[in-house]
Design an enzyme around this catalytic site. Structure first.
Site, PDB file in Angstrom:
ATOM      1  N   HIS A 162      40.152  41.194  37.645  1.00  0.00           N
ATOM      2  CA  HIS A 162      38.908  41.510  38.345  1.00  0.00           C
ATOM      3  C   HIS A 162      39.009  41.059  39.797  1.00  0.00           C
ATOM      4  O   HIS A 162      38.686  41.805  40.721  1.00  0.00           O
ATOM      5  CB  HIS A 162      37.732  40.826  37.659  1.00  0.00           C
ATOM      6  CG  HIS A 162      36.451  40.944  38.417  1.00  0.00           C
ATOM      7  ND1 HIS A 162      35.774  42.135  38.551  1.00  0.00           N
ATOM      8  CD2 HIS A 162      35.724  40.014  39.096  1.00  0.00           C
ATOM      9  CE1 HIS A 162      34.679  41.944  39.278  1.00  0.00           C
ATOM     10  NE2 HIS A 162      34.637  40.664  39.621  1.00  0.00           N
ATOM     11  N   TYR A 213      40.648  37.705  27.967  1.00  0.00           N
ATOM     12  CA  TYR A 213      39.604  38.485  27.299  1.00  0.00           C
ATOM     13  C   TYR A 213      39.986  39.935  27.017  1.00  0.00           C
ATOM     14  O   TYR A 213      39.331  40.595  26.219  1.00  0.00           O
ATOM     15  CB  TYR A 213      38.315  38.471  28.146  1.00  0.00           C
ATOM     16  CG  TYR A 213      38.491  38.980  29.564  1.00  0.00           C
ATOM     17  CD1 TYR A 213      38.467  40.346  29.856  1.00  0.00           C
ATOM     18  CD2 TYR A 213      38.679  38.100  30.625  1.00  0.00           C
ATOM     19  CE1 TYR A 213      38.628  40.807  31.153  1.00  0.00           C
ATOM     20  CE2 TYR A 213      38.851  38.547  31.924  1.00  0.00           C
ATOM     21  CZ  TYR A 213      38.817  39.905  32.186  1.00  0.00           C
ATOM     22  OH  TYR A 213      38.984  40.366  33.470  1.00  0.00           O
ATOM     23  N   ARG A 224      40.694  49.297  35.575  1.00  0.00           N
ATOM     24  CA  ARG A 224      41.434  48.412  36.487  1.00  0.00           C
ATOM     25  C   ARG A 224      42.633  47.846  35.743  1.00  0.00           C
ATOM     26  O   ARG A 224      42.489  47.221  34.689  1.00  0.00           O
ATOM     27  CB  ARG A 224      40.538  47.313  37.063  1.00  0.00           C
ATOM     28  CG  ARG A 224      39.922  46.361  36.080  1.00  0.00           C
ATOM     29  CD  ARG A 224      39.304  45.181  36.836  1.00  0.00           C
ATOM     30  NE  ARG A 224      38.418  44.374  36.013  1.00  0.00           N
ATOM     31  CZ  ARG A 224      38.817  43.367  35.236  1.00  0.00           C
ATOM     32  NH1 ARG A 224      40.104  43.052  35.159  1.00  0.00           N
ATOM     33  NH2 ARG A 224      37.933  42.694  34.520  1.00  0.00           N
TER      34      ARG A 224
END
Length: 300
Positions: free
Chosen positions: A249, A258, A245
């Protein structure tokens, strides 16, 4: 672990045996991928305007369109929040998808499309897929079920119970994992000690395959084989799509907290739209002008 199946490399060059798709079918597949990206971008814009709720962009996973291109009208498709394009292929109304993000499922949902409403709860759609497949087998109908989840969902019991049940009873089910590397901020490497998720299938006696999930032609090729196998009464398959991706998210996520920039830099050139576009340009199926027109038509 299986070898990864690939038809197009990330530069759009043929490196494997292509599936039996005409030029028009390949062009249509690319158009669906473009539609998916622009539709996803529109959903994000609507969320930012406060007109729909939190949603999951699918940028980078548009080759998932090929998860449904081998299905027939009466076959079933089940997915979660990043399987929008296959649901559109199966006939789901785009407004029905948007209304899910306003908390409304029933008003535009048409069960004649043989899709269950997109699932938000991780892996909850997978046992439903096994149940549908067993009903089809019980009634001796020539139908197939495709049930799709993400890599994070494979840590749920529902996923593993589905594989076990389908394997034991040889249900006409194709289980697909869109492995995009991250379950929100949790990397795949800490979800399982197995090198690949397709290793799970071996443990349940289910034939398993790894496919380049950014290669739409490879995805179609693998899915066509697995769907044909299920339709012939040979039981379930597990397909792991290695994809990525490119965005967050969901619209409530900040991946810069992250995810290392180096990883994103590696995957950007492997964008499934760039790969398919280059292939179609090389074959003369697409031109720069016709590509611009296609984007304009889809946007409208």
């Amino acid at each position: 672990m299986s070898d990864m199946i690939q038809v197009l490399n990330h530069e759009g060059q043929l490196v494997g045996e292509p599936p039996n798709l005409s030029d028009d079918e390949q062009h249509s597949l690319y158009r669906l991928m473009v539609y998916g990206r622009l539709f996803s971008d529109r959903m994000v814009a609507l969320q930012r305007q406060g007109r729909i709720g939190t949603n999951a962009p699918l940028n980078g996973q548009e080759a998932s369109a090929a998860l449904a291109t081998a299905l027939e009208k009466d076959d079933w498709f089940l997915g979660s929040y990043r399987e929008i394009i296959p649901m559109l292929i199966k006939g789901m109304n785009p407004l029905a998808i948007l209304e899910v993000y306003k908390g409304n499922i029933a008003s535009r949902y048409d069960r004649a499309n043989h899709c269950l409403p997109l699932q938000i709860v991780l892996a909850a759609q997978m046992p439903h897929g096994a149940g549908l497949a067993m009903a089809i087998k019980y009634e001796q109908k020539p139908q197939v079920v495709v049930a799709v989840c993400g890599d994070g969902a494979t840590s749920e019991g529902d996923f593993n119970e589905t594989l076990n049940f389908a394997g034991v009873y040889k249900a006409p089910l194709v289980v697909v994992v869109q492995n995009n590397g991250w379950a929100i901020s949790v990397p795949r490497s800490v979800q399982t000690a197995a090198q690949h998720i397709d290793d799970r299938g071996v443990g349940f006696g289910v034939p398993s395959f790894i496919v380049d999930g950014n290669d739409a032609l490879a995805v179609h090729k693998v899915m066509a084989d697995c769907v044909a196998r299920a339709r012939a009464g040979e039981g379930p398959s597990l397909v792991e799509m290695i994809t990525y991706r490119l965005g967050a998210h969901t619209t409530a996520d900040d991946p810069t907290k992250y995810r290392p920039q180096e990883e994103l830099d590696y995957w950007r050139p492997r964008d499934p739209l760039l790969r398919m576009r280059t292939h179609l340009l090389n074959k003369g199926i697409l031109t720069n002008t016709s590509d611009e027109q296609l984007y304009e038509e889809v946007a409208e």
